[in-house]
Design a protein around this motif. Structure first.
Motif, PDB file in Angstrom:
ATOM      1  N   THR A 189      42.633  64.991  -8.453  1.00  0.00           N
ATOM      2  CA  THR A 189      42.582  63.523  -8.338  1.00  0.00           C
ATOM      3  C   THR A 189      43.236  63.003  -7.062  1.00  0.00           C
ATOM      4  O   THR A 189      43.028  61.846  -6.710  1.00  0.00           O
ATOM      5  CB  THR A 189      43.353  62.867  -9.510  1.00  0.00           C
TER       6      THR A 189
ATOM      7  N   TRP B 196      37.574  60.586 -15.167  1.00  0.00           N
ATOM      8  CA  TRP B 196      38.361  61.284 -14.149  1.00  0.00           C
ATOM      9  C   TRP B 196      39.694  60.625 -13.831  1.00  0.00           C
ATOM     10  O   TRP B 196      40.477  61.165 -13.066  1.00  0.00           O
ATOM     11  CB  TRP B 196      37.559  61.403 -12.845  1.00  0.00           C
TER      12      TRP B 196
ATOM     13  N   PRO C 192      42.690  62.499 -16.322  1.00  0.00           N
ATOM     14  CA  PRO C 192      41.834  63.516 -16.963  1.00  0.00           C
ATOM     15  C   PRO C 192      42.455  64.198 -18.177  1.00  0.00           C
ATOM     16  O   PRO C 192      41.853  64.221 -19.259  1.00  0.00           O
ATOM     17  CB  PRO C 192      41.571  64.510 -15.841  1.00  0.00           C
TER      18      PRO C 192
ATOM     19  N   SER D  98      35.031  65.048 -16.841  1.00  0.00           N
ATOM     20  CA  SER D  98      34.349  64.507 -15.665  1.00  0.00           C
ATOM     21  C   SER D  98      34.104  65.603 -14.642  1.00  0.00           C
ATOM     22  O   SER D  98      34.953  66.480 -14.421  1.00  0.00           O
ATOM     23  CB  SER D  98      35.193  63.404 -15.034  1.00  0.00           C
TER      24      SER D  98
ATOM     25  N   THR E 204      36.911  66.086 -12.140  1.00  0.00           N
ATOM     26  CA  THR E 204      38.262  66.549 -12.510  1.00  0.00           C
ATOM     27  C   THR E 204      38.241  67.561 -13.652  1.00  0.00           C
ATOM     28  O   THR E 204      38.729  67.280 -14.748  1.00  0.00           O
ATOM     29  CB  THR E 204      39.107  65.324 -12.943  1.00  0.00           C
TER      30      THR E 204
END
Ligand SMILES: NC(=O)c1ccc[n+]([C@@H]2O[C@H](COP(=O)([O-])OP(=O)(O)OC[C@H]3O[C@@H](n4cnc5c(N)ncnc54)[C@H](O)[C@@H]3O)[C@@H](O)[C@H]2O)c1
Ligand SMILES: O=C/C=C/C=C(\O)C(=O)O
Length: 486
Positions: free
Chosen positions: A92, A154, A157, A180, A183
């Motif tokens: 991220t 995301w 997560p 996602s 992530t």
């Protein structure tokens, strides 16, 4: 290069198709891993494993045994805290200072809290009269719903995925998770923790891939999935609801928001500034509960704007490992394009750009990252898309108001209804306004203060259903009434 594989029936497996895609670190744009993309075959294998596991030892376990295992999962996350932290921050780009006190601890708490909760669930009983005088006794029993499809976003997560997997497993279900595509790493890593904790094979399964025409859609369309729990955009929620209609599967949807903060002239301004700064800019504004509309009572408007600007300009932009950084990049370049399109729109519509509005200058080694400036506007009309649509970036629009009634009307004026924050030192006003706000969650003199026993979810287009505490157990179990004629 590292590969991220599906986790099916207790084992990591690649895609039969050989299709992989890039996992990119948004702080510098570098590819950190290659992710296997699930096709229908992998999703079907995961659902079959989950179905079989319901009939295996997991399905026969006592609550005490099951919850002890889930406490071991929580302990396993904590024991590997640094690995989870590193993985979450690489996926991220978020500061470790943030993820170390929100994302990873909550990942563990989501298992321990629901493991405790499920031990203390009462069920109802009703005695009834019958015409023959013998009477009857009704009592409720809860049973797992079955195979739960979990589709997660995301922005947080591990936190948002375990917020669903924790209670689903505590209730005795099995899960297939589709994290996602941005992530995947902490969801994948959790498979190792599950194995080490003694979670039987097939109870926790993970398939990777995209949404439409990929793993997400294959999972939600799979006829052997009994319920679907989803966190993400409202539009995706509508698509998933349509998929779930086939076979009449239940959904729990936690969707988008365009949350209002209301700051009254009698607020403690230090608290209101600190809370609004967090609610607008924490996690680079990528929190569903974040405040993108701030309404400030006129007598304190100028002071509030000046102080929020000073706070935004004092944020320290930097990479995850920078201990001073409290503001990271957006999750991807694609998302940055969306956020910057709103920055442009605000400018085109003649907003006053109080601060930010563009892309910060970053050092060479971070130049490939998805950075944007924290941004504050004033002066836009109430129907500007910047004020009505969820941007999901580090930005807010501040507008003055005069009366309490006006503030409530403005806050309630959109089709979203996730969260709201009210800032006032007048207790009567706080309760009065909280009662009138059309949202699932209202904070007074705080923001994102979470007690996991409380109901969590959105009103209007921000969701369907509530999770948290007993509300999670409502979704993840089937309540059956047994009627016994005496
Ligand atoms: N209400 C809440 O609790 C909450 C919490 C966090 C985020 N959100 C919302 O999530 C959004 C940001 O997250 P995002 O961009 O990852 O959301 P998104 O809807 O784009 O994606 C979420 C997940 O759904 C999957 N998906 C996408 N299309 C799908 C389809 N057709 N079928 C099945 N799965 C599909 C994605 O691959 C991803 O795993 C924002 O709107 C935010 O407000 C809401
Ligand atoms: O981005 C959205 C944050 C959601 C938070 C939770 O679901 C939670 O705290 O349980």
């Amino acid at each position: 290069m590292k590969e991220i594989k599906h986790f099916i029936n207790g084992q990591y497996v690649g895609s039969a198709s050989g299709r992989l895609f890039d996992n990119v670190n948004p702080a510098n744009g570098q590819v950190i891993a290659r992710i296997h993309e699930a096709g229908e075959a992998e999703v079907d294998a995961a659902v079959k494993a989950a179905r079989a596991a319901l009939k295996g030892p997991w399905g026969r376990m006592s609550v005490a045994e099951r919850t002890e295992i889930l406490h071991r999962v929580a302990a396993g996350i904590t024991a590997r805290f640094d690995e989870f932290l590193e993985a979450e921050c690489q996926d991220t780009g978020k500061p470790k200072s943030l993820a170390s006190h929100i994302d990873i601890p909550r990942g563990a708490a989501n298992f321990s809290v629901f493991a405790d909760q499920v031990k203390n669930v009462p069920t109802e009983a009703f005695e009834m009269a019958t015409p023959d005088g013998s009477g009857a006794l009704n009592y409720g029993v809860r049973r797992p719903k079955g195979v739960i499809g979990v589709i997660s976003p995301w922005n947080l997560p591990l936190l948002l995925m375990t917020w669903k997997v924790g209670p689903a497993l505590a209730c005795g279900n099995t899960v297939v998770v589709k994290p996602s595509e941005e992530t995947p790493t902490t969801t994948a890593l959790l498979g190792e923790v599950m194995n080490a904790a003694g979670v039987p094979a097939g109870v926790y399964n993970v398939v990777h891939g995209f949404g439409g025409d990929s793993a997400g859609a294959f999972l939600t369309a799979h006829p052997d999935v009994d319920g679907i729990t989803f966190t993400g955009e409202t539009g995706t929620g509508e698509t998933i609801m349509r998929a779930a209609a086939k076979g009449v599967r239940q959904v729990s949807l936690e969707l988008g928001g365009k949350n209002a903060g209301i700051v009254f002239a009698d607020a403690d301004l230090d608290k209101a500034i600190e809370g609004t700064l967090r609610s607008a800019f924490a996690n680079c504004g990528q929190v569903c509960l974040g405040t993108e509309r701030v309404y400030v009572q006129r007598p304190i408007f100028d002071e509030f704007v000046a102080r929020l600007k000073a706070g935004a300009e004092a944020l320290v932009i930097g990479e995850p490992n920078d201990p001073k950084a409290n503001f990271g990049p957006l999750v991807s370049h694609k998302h940055r394009e969306k956020v910057l399109s709103y920055y442009q729109k605000a400018q085109d519509e003649g907003a006053t750009i109080v601060t930010g509005g563009g892309v910060p200058d970053m050092p060479q080694h971070l130049a490939g990252g998805a950075w944007v400036q924290p941004t504050i506007w004033t002066g836009l009309s109430d129907d500007s898309p910047v004020v009505t649509e969820e941007i999901f970036g580090p930005c807010c629009h501040i507008r003055p108001f005069d009366t309490e009634e006006e503030a409530v009307e403005l806050a309630n004026s959109l089709p979203y209804g996730l969260a709201s924050a009210i800032w006032t030192e007048n207790a009567s006003r706080a309760h009065r306004v909280a009662g009138q706000i059309e949202a699932g969650i209202v904070w007074v003199n705080s923001w994102f203060l979470r007690d996991l026993r409380t109901a969590f979810g959105g009103a209007k287009q921000s969701g369907i259903g509530r999770e948290g505490g007993v509300h999670s157990l409502e979704f993840y179990t089937e309540l059956k009434n047994v009627c016994v004629k005496l």
